[in-house]
Write an enzyme that holds these catalytic residues in place. Sequence first.
Site, PDB file in Angstrom:
ATOM      1  N   CYS A  68      55.745  47.115  12.093  1.00 48.15           N
ATOM      2  CA  CYS A  68      56.803  47.935  11.506  1.00 48.15           C
ATOM      3  C   CYS A  68      57.707  48.500  12.594  1.00 48.15           C
ATOM      4  O   CYS A  68      57.211  49.079  13.567  1.00 48.15           O
ATOM      5  CB  CYS A  68      56.194  49.071  10.695  1.00 48.15           C
ATOM      6  SG  CYS A  68      57.434  50.182   9.978  1.00 48.15           S
ATOM      7  N   GLN A 252      46.116  55.977  -8.118  1.00 44.66           N
ATOM      8  CA  GLN A 252      45.552  55.434  -6.886  1.00 44.66           C
ATOM      9  C   GLN A 252      46.649  54.720  -6.105  1.00 44.66           C
ATOM     10  O   GLN A 252      47.618  54.218  -6.685  1.00 44.66           O
ATOM     11  CB  GLN A 252      44.414  54.464  -7.208  1.00 44.66           C
ATOM     12  CG  GLN A 252      43.228  55.099  -7.900  1.00 44.66           C
ATOM     13  CD  GLN A 252      42.468  56.098  -7.041  1.00 44.66           C
ATOM     14  OE1 GLN A 252      42.626  56.138  -5.816  1.00 44.66           O
ATOM     15  NE2 GLN A 252      41.651  56.926  -7.675  1.00 44.66           N
ATOM     16  N   GLU A 299      39.827  66.938 -17.678  1.00 42.96           N
ATOM     17  CA  GLU A 299      40.951  66.998 -16.742  1.00 42.96           C
ATOM     18  C   GLU A 299      41.770  68.249 -17.046  1.00 42.96           C
ATOM     19  O   GLU A 299      41.818  68.701 -18.191  1.00 42.96           O
ATOM     20  CB  GLU A 299      41.808  65.723 -16.908  1.00 42.96           C
ATOM     21  CG  GLU A 299      43.189  65.739 -16.313  1.00 42.96           C
ATOM     22  CD  GLU A 299      43.199  65.901 -14.815  1.00 42.96           C
ATOM     23  OE1 GLU A 299      44.086  66.609 -14.312  1.00 42.96           O
ATOM     24  OE2 GLU A 299      42.302  65.319 -14.152  1.00 42.96           O
ATOM     25  N   CYS A 373      38.896  60.716  -1.602  1.00 46.03           N
ATOM     26  CA  CYS A 373      39.830  60.145  -0.631  1.00 46.03           C
ATOM     27  C   CYS A 373      39.772  60.902   0.691  1.00 46.03           C
ATOM     28  O   CYS A 373      40.635  60.730   1.548  1.00 46.03           O
ATOM     29  CB  CYS A 373      41.257  60.158  -1.177  1.00 46.03           C
ATOM     30  SG  CYS A 373      41.878  61.816  -1.551  1.00 46.03           S
TER      31      CYS A 373
END
Length: 420
Positions: A68, A252, A299, A373
């Site tokens: 990159c 995700q 949730e 995560c």
Amino acid sequence: MSEATMTTTCEIARLGLRGDGVTADGVVVPGALPGETVRVAPEEGTRPPRARLDAVLTPSSDRIAPFCPYFGTCGGCAVQHLAPAPYAAWKRDLVVGALARVGIEAPVGPLLDAHGTGRRRITLHVRASDGGPQAGFMAARSHALVPIDHCPVTEAALHRAPEIARRVSRPLGGGGGKPLDVQVTATAGGLDVDIRGHGPASDRARQALVLIAGELDLARLSLHGEVLIVRRPPEIPAGRSRLVPPSGGFLQATQEGETTLARLVVEGVGKAKRVVDLFSGAGAFSLALAEGHTVHAVEGEDGALKALDRAFRETGGLRTVTTERRDLFRRPLLAPELDRYDAVVFDPPRAGAEAQSARIAESKVPVVVGVSCDAGSFARDAALLVRGGYRLETVTPVDQFRHSPHVEIVGVFKRPGKKR
């Protein structure tokens, strides 16, 4: 001051938690790799001590050319310069090290690559400049904007995201008085765009944005989560279901990552009949689990639960999925509530689920599948479960955040002697 006093030579001992080189004395050198001899310029007043990489005098055999053009300037990717095998070992070691720091020894599997076709969402910062609005990422440890043409770690559909961000910013002042964040998501129905940071907009600005959405062929355009126009449903595949998440709602990072995590979650709960899915979001795991299990999804975000319920009702052949809106940080499910289920799945935000994990540790649920995560918060939550009598049987690191120091984790916990 001579160059000799401005720079110094040192050797890099290891790769740190953020992907930076670290000397034996603890000096952090971004861009350096273990085993390299480098010339650096120390940065004054930094804690931990940091130094800017001036030159690599003896390169590591693991060093490769980054692909990159923005690498090293943009604050996104950290380790494009590291070869695949040592990169995978470093990411796995992030999980091993985090568990070791809380005293847990567990079998950690090899890193699973879940980059797939690339990141399916990008959030760009838009700032005004003399030449018009600029869109890009922040430089590392800085509020300076690095304008980009496109981000090569994203899906191809997102390569035009910077131009889209610049276009939609213009009716809102082009990132002038109020800097804007523009989130662009690749969906089966096209690009889904949500603009944040501006606050309320005039009717004229809203009308201009609706016209721009048509010109750019966007699927949906929203302002602070308020939908301005839906031209096509921004659907996300979730197993056999088609899910339309709320504007700006959690997803995700990659489609491959979601598929991989859902598979591991389903495998982890095994033959459990009744599963509670905590921090379910819009229900990617719930919908996968409903192929063979009865699921109760919990949730805190109402929009996510409505999206899950709609996807469930529009998909034939699934087991029952029920939903409950609940702030699991303030009101975690208690042990008697959890004991109704044969398995618990929890996938909290990056900060983890300390309060909920403590309640799970008090329960009699035989199987718990934790998804995270963040290695540090996963290890903390795992320690609570282990102290409560659970055994961490398998740990699988999943790499959907390629070239970054973030790693997804799926851990399967079982309470010895408990079967259902």
